[in-house]
Design an enzyme around this catalytic site. Structure first.
Site, short mmCIF file in Angstrom:
data_model
loop_
_atom_site.label_atom_id
_atom_site.label_comp_id
_atom_site.label_asym_id
_atom_site.label_seq_id
_atom_site.Cartn_x
_atom_site.Cartn_y
_atom_site.Cartn_z
N ARG A 81 25.86 49.70 83.28
CA ARG A 81 26.52 49.06 82.16
C ARG A 81 26.48 47.71 82.67
NH1 ARG A 81 31.16 49.98 79.06
NH2 ARG A 81 31.50 50.94 77.71
N ILE A 107 29.72 48.51 72.00
CA ILE A 107 28.76 49.57 73.00
C ILE A 107 30.24 50.51 73.01
CG2 ILE A 107 29.56 48.33 74.68
CD1 ILE A 107 27.33 49.32 76.12
N SER A 108 29.44 51.31 72.58
CA SER A 108 30.99 52.32 72.69
C SER A 108 31.71 52.16 74.24
CB SER A 108 30.62 53.84 72.38
OG SER A 108 30.21 53.61 70.60
N LYS A 109 32.57 53.34 74.31
CA LYS A 109 33.38 53.19 75.44
C LYS A 109 32.68 54.61 76.26
CE LYS A 109 37.72 55.69 74.17
NZ LYS A 109 38.97 55.44 74.50
#
Ligand code: SAH
Length: 261
Positions: A81, A107-109
């Site tokens: 990531r 960016i989503s968790k």
């Protein structure tokens, strides 16, 4: 007209090197990392090996939160990531937090990404067939999808992010991932029908084109406004007798917009 823009397919493997890095103006100024005194895991964008243990710890945390699909957890454990965020944010890449990726997008968790992928893969032990992602963003979820399905089409409406994702993904040489620049509101008919469609941006309603492009037996996972007046995760299953819509928890995704920029 924005809606008539045809997506341009860009493969992530091979192809000529980009002429220039994404221009400085494209990426948002990166926020400072707060010096909280909390020990952060040692992750450096230049040293991928260091991140293996940190990723494993992230996966264990996700498991403790109830996430359990083996293939999804394996993908989250495998995809680096920290390669998808600005290097100044790399030390936060494995925390359960959303992060800016430029042009006002996030960016989503990991927890939310994992949740959506679990919904997408629910009840399946084998790889999915063709999958469509709306909102490539930095390309992180697209990389995860390439582990979970045989073929991935991922579409982004912001050229700067489309190019950024292509750069981020190049090193991974994911030959089954196709990046598209265009308006994902109309889906991508050329790749249809899809075993799954997953959206990382939420609108007032789920575009009919997505449902049309879903295979019978396929599943769509997307944030959308619901009767509750909130944005919720919505799952649509396409069956021989019609579509079944299920509303899950409230979420907060960036808006789904039409046209390209
Ligand atoms: N999955 C991404 C999340 C990016 S945020 C990741 O892993 O980084 C959501 C993205 O959806 C944004 O980049 C936004 O520009 C994009 N988006 C919004 N509306 C869109 C549309 N109609 N078509 C394609 N992309 C869209």
């Amino acid at each position: 007209m924005a809606s008539s823009v045809q997506p341009v397919v860009a493969k992530t493997n091979g192809g000529p090197a980009p002429k220039a890095a994404v221009s400085a103006g494209v990426m948002q100024a990166v926020g400072k990392t707060a010096q909280t005194g909390v020990q952060r895991p040692a992750v450096s964008a230049g040293m991928g090996m260091d991140s293996q243990a940190v990723r494993a710890a992230m996966v264990r945390k996700l498991q403790a939160q109830g996430l359990a699909h083996p293939a999804v957890l394996a993908a989250l454990g495998a995809v680096e990531r920290h390669r998808f965020v600005d290097s100044a944010l790399a030390n936060q890449a494995y925390e359960d937090t959303s992060l800016p990726i430029g042009l006002g997008q996030t960016i989503s968790k990991p927890n939310v990404v994992a949740r959506m992928l679990e919904l997408m893969c629910e009840g399946r032990t084998e790889k999915l067939g063709r999958v469509l992602e709306i909102g490539t963003g930095c390309g992180y979820q697209a990389a995860l999808l390439s582990h979970l399905s045989r073929e991935v089409y991922s579409i982004e409406r912001l050229r700067g992010l489309h190019e950024r994702a292509r750069e981020n993904l190049r090193r991974f040489r994911l030959s089954n991932l196709h990046l598209l620049f265009g308006d994902g509101m109309v889906g991508y008919a050329q790749g249809a029908p899809y075993a799954a469609i997953i959206a990382a941006a939420g609108g007032n309603a789920i575009p009919q084109a997505w449902i049309d492009q879903l295979a019978v037996g396929g599943r769509l996972v997307a944030p959308a406004m619901t009767e509750s007046g909130h944005q919720n995760l919505v799952v649509i299953d396409k069956t021989v007798t019609g579509v079944v819509r299920t509303v899950f928890e409230a979420v907060l995704f960036v808006p789904l917009k039409s046209g390209v920029e």
